[in-house]
Design a protein around this motif. Structure first.
Motif, PDB file in Angstrom:
ATOM      1  N   GLU A 142       0.829  -1.206   0.000  1.00 27.55           N
ATOM      2  CA  GLU A 142       0.000   0.000   0.000  1.00 27.55           C
ATOM      3  C   GLU A 142       0.868   1.263   0.000  1.00 27.55           C
ATOM      4  N   GLN A 143       1.956   1.223   0.748  1.00 29.52           N
ATOM      5  CA  GLN A 143       2.815   2.411   0.827  1.00 29.52           C
ATOM      6  C   GLN A 143       3.479   2.725  -0.511  1.00 29.52           C
ATOM      7  N   VAL A 144       3.761   1.703  -1.301  1.00 32.36           N
ATOM      8  CA  VAL A 144       4.310   1.952  -2.647  1.00 32.36           C
ATOM      9  C   VAL A 144       3.303   2.787  -3.433  1.00 32.36           C
ATOM     10  N   GLU A 145       2.021   2.385  -3.354  1.00 29.34           N
ATOM     11  CA  GLU A 145       0.955   3.118  -4.050  1.00 29.34           C
ATOM     12  C   GLU A 145       0.794   4.532  -3.493  1.00 29.34           C
ATOM     13  N   GLU A 146       0.806   4.617  -2.171  1.00 31.12           N
ATOM     14  CA  GLU A 146       0.568   5.919  -1.533  1.00 31.12           C
ATOM     15  C   GLU A 146       1.645   6.927  -1.944  1.00 31.12           C
ATOM     16  N   GLU A 147       2.900   6.494  -1.905  1.00 32.86           N
ATOM     17  CA  GLU A 147       3.988   7.404  -2.278  1.00 32.86           C
ATOM     18  C   GLU A 147       3.906   7.752  -3.762  1.00 32.86           C
ATOM     19  N   ALA A 148       3.654   6.754  -4.590  1.00 35.97           N
ATOM     20  CA  ALA A 148       3.627   6.986  -6.037  1.00 35.97           C
ATOM     21  C   ALA A 148       2.493   7.934  -6.413  1.00 35.97           C
ATOM     22  N   THR A 149       1.341   7.775  -5.776  1.00 33.88           N
ATOM     23  CA  THR A 149       0.193   8.626  -6.084  1.00 33.88           C
ATOM     24  C   THR A 149       0.467  10.072  -5.699  1.00 33.88           C
ATOM     25  N   ALA A 150       0.966  10.267  -4.484  1.00 37.80           N
ATOM     26  CA  ALA A 150       1.253  11.635  -4.028  1.00 37.80           C
ATOM     27  C   ALA A 150       2.329  12.264  -4.910  1.00 37.80           C
ATOM     28  N   GLN A 151       3.338  11.474  -5.261  1.00 39.66           N
ATOM     29  CA  GLN A 151       4.426  11.986  -6.102  1.00 39.66           C
ATOM     30  C   GLN A 151       3.910  12.398  -7.488  1.00 39.66           C
ATOM     31  N   ALA A 152       3.022  11.572  -8.058  1.00 38.72           N
ATOM     32  CA  ALA A 152       2.502  11.856  -9.405  1.00 38.72           C
ATOM     33  C   ALA A 152       1.705  13.158  -9.417  1.00 38.72           C
ATOM     34  N   ILE A 153       0.884  13.343  -8.390  1.00 32.83           N
ATOM     35  CA  ILE A 153       0.083  14.577  -8.332  1.00 32.83           C
ATOM     36  C   ILE A 153       0.983  15.774  -8.080  1.00 32.83           C
ATOM     37  N   LEU A 154       1.959  15.603  -7.200  1.00 36.37           N
ATOM     38  CA  LEU A 154       2.895  16.685  -6.910  1.00 36.37           C
ATOM     39  C   LEU A 154       3.667  17.082  -8.174  1.00 36.37           C
ATOM     40  N   ASP A 155       4.094  16.109  -8.943  1.00 33.12           N
ATOM     41  CA  ASP A 155       4.819  16.403 -10.187  1.00 33.12           C
ATOM     42  C   ASP A 155       3.960  17.241 -11.127  1.00 33.12           C
ATOM     43  N   LYS A 156       2.684  16.858 -11.241  1.00 34.50           N
ATOM     44  CA  LYS A 156       1.780  17.628 -12.109  1.00 34.50           C
ATOM     45  C   LYS A 156       1.629  19.054 -11.598  1.00 34.50           C
ATOM     46  N   LEU A 157       1.474  19.180 -10.281  1.00 34.99           N
ATOM     47  CA  LEU A 157       1.306  20.518  -9.701  1.00 34.99           C
ATOM     48  C   LEU A 157       2.531  21.386  -9.955  1.00 34.99           C
ATOM     49  N   LYS A 158       3.694  20.789  -9.885  1.00 38.26           N
ATOM     50  CA  LYS A 158       4.923  21.551 -10.128  1.00 38.26           C
ATOM     51  C   LYS A 158       4.977  22.023 -11.582  1.00 38.26           C
ATOM     52  N   HIS A 159       4.451  21.212 -12.481  1.00 34.53           N
ATOM     53  CA  HIS A 159       4.450  21.593 -13.893  1.00 34.53           C
ATOM     54  C   HIS A 159       3.506  22.759 -14.176  1.00 34.53           C
ATOM     55  N   VAL A 160       2.326  22.714 -13.568  1.00 31.63           N
ATOM     56  CA  VAL A 160       1.338  23.755 -13.909  1.00 31.63           C
ATOM     57  C   VAL A 160       1.474  25.004 -13.050  1.00 31.63           C
ATOM     58  N   GLY A 161       2.222  24.911 -11.935  1.00 32.49           N
ATOM     59  CA  GLY A 161       2.265  26.050 -11.026  1.00 32.49           C
ATOM     60  C   GLY A 161       0.986  26.098 -10.206  1.00 32.49           C
ATOM     61  N   ASP A 162       0.835  27.145  -9.418  1.00 33.84           N
ATOM     62  CA  ASP A 162      -0.282  27.190  -8.473  1.00 33.84           C
ATOM     63  C   ASP A 162      -1.521  27.892  -9.022  1.00 33.84           C
ATOM     64  N   ASP A 163      -1.443  28.421 -10.199  1.00 31.41           N
ATOM     65  CA  ASP A 163      -2.588  29.156 -10.732  1.00 31.41           C
ATOM     66  C   ASP A 163      -2.966  28.633 -12.116  1.00 31.41           C
ATOM     67  N   GLY A 164      -4.093  29.130 -12.579  1.00 32.49           N
ATOM     68  CA  GLY A 164      -4.413  28.958 -13.980  1.00 32.49           C
ATOM     69  C   GLY A 164      -5.210  27.728 -14.319  1.00 32.49           C
ATOM     70  N   PRO A 165      -5.479  27.568 -15.616  1.00 33.74           N
ATOM     71  CA  PRO A 165      -6.339  26.490 -16.091  1.00 33.74           C
ATOM     72  C   PRO A 165      -5.797  25.106 -15.742  1.00 33.74           C
ATOM     73  N   GLY A 166      -4.482  24.977 -15.717  1.00 37.64           N
ATOM     74  CA  GLY A 166      -3.891  23.671 -15.390  1.00 37.64           C
ATOM     75  C   GLY A 166      -4.303  23.208 -14.011  1.00 37.64           C
ATOM     76  N   LEU A 167      -4.314  24.136 -13.067  1.00 40.00           N
ATOM     77  CA  LEU A 167      -4.696  23.792 -11.693  1.00 40.00           C
ATOM     78  C   LEU A 167      -6.158  23.354 -11.639  1.00 40.00           C
ATOM     79  N   LEU A 168      -7.008  24.067 -12.374  1.00 35.53           N
ATOM     80  CA  LEU A 168      -8.431  23.705 -12.393  1.00 35.53           C
ATOM     81  C   LEU A 168      -8.658  22.357 -13.076  1.00 35.53           C
ATOM     82  N   MET A 169      -7.817  22.054 -14.059  1.00 34.07           N
ATOM     83  CA  MET A 169      -7.928  20.750 -14.722  1.00 34.07           C
ATOM     84  C   MET A 169      -7.574  19.629 -13.740  1.00 34.07           C
ATOM     85  N   ILE A 170      -6.511  19.815 -12.964  1.00 32.51           N
ATOM     86  CA  ILE A 170      -6.140  18.812 -11.957  1.00 32.51           C
ATOM     87  C   ILE A 170      -7.247  18.700 -10.914  1.00 32.51           C
TER      88      ILE A 170
END
Ligand code: FEO
Length: 177
Positions: free
Chosen positions: A126-154
């Motif tokens: 389960e921890q493999v999944e938990e870390e991978a999931t949080a990491q994947a979302i964090l990576d996306k957030l870093k790409h789009v930044g904290d504002d804008g359409p990308g954030l709303l899409m996530i």
């Protein structure tokens, strides 16, 4: 029958999982305040899932004729500097939980407690999944930044998890696999 050292450590883990539930609920409240209902919904599902983790351990302790003893749950953080900052906290928290699970496995081995070690393998996976999931979302957030359409899409994608229910482990729409 559980050895006292293992019982104590499992009780500590129950507390840690309940604290995790509390942390994610606090993050849900933060995202609600930020006007990001999809993030909030995802965090509420995550909070529910952590409660289930605690109950999985609770039931195991009782099955082994042990005694669950609940203790105080620390206050969670309540503020983050950005949507990405909260997910950074979530990722780091999961890394810490993985370390706790690894320590528990080592303790169970040392105590020659095969049943506990076997039960804990579910948490290892389960921890493999938990870390991978949080990491994947964090990576996306870093790409789009904290504002804008990308954030709303996530936000929209994460909101899908809420509609699927808390049992959908690591289901985050297109995110997290
Ligand atoms: Fe139950 Fe997210 O660790």
């Amino acid at each position: 029958m559980l050895k006292e050292s293992v019982e104590d450590a499992l009780n500590e883990q129950i507390n840690a999982e309940l604290y995790s539930s509390y942390v994610y609920l606090s993050m849900a409240a933060y995202y609600e305040g930020e006007g990001l209902p999809g993030f909030a919904s995802w965090m509420r599902s995550q909070s529910d899932e952590e409660h289930e983790h605690a109950m999985r351990l609770y039931e195991f302790v009782h099955d082994r004729d042990g005694r669950v003893t609940l203790s105080g749950i620390d206050s969670p953080p309540t503020e983050w500097s950005s949507p990405a900052d909260a997910f950074e906290t979530a990722y780091e928290h999961e890394v810490e939980i993985t370390e706790m699970i690894d320590d528990l496995v080592a303790l169970a081995r040392e105590a020659n407690d095969n049943a506990t070690e076997n039960m804990l393998q579910w948490f290892v996976a389960e921890q493999v999944e938990e870390e991978a999931t949080a990491q994947a979302i964090l990576d996306k957030l870093k790409h789009v930044g904290d504002d804008g359409p990308g954030l709303l899409m996530i936000d929209q994608e994460l909101g899908q998890r809420g509609s699927e229910g808390a049992d959908d482990e690591a289901e985050v729409g297109e995110l997290g696999e």
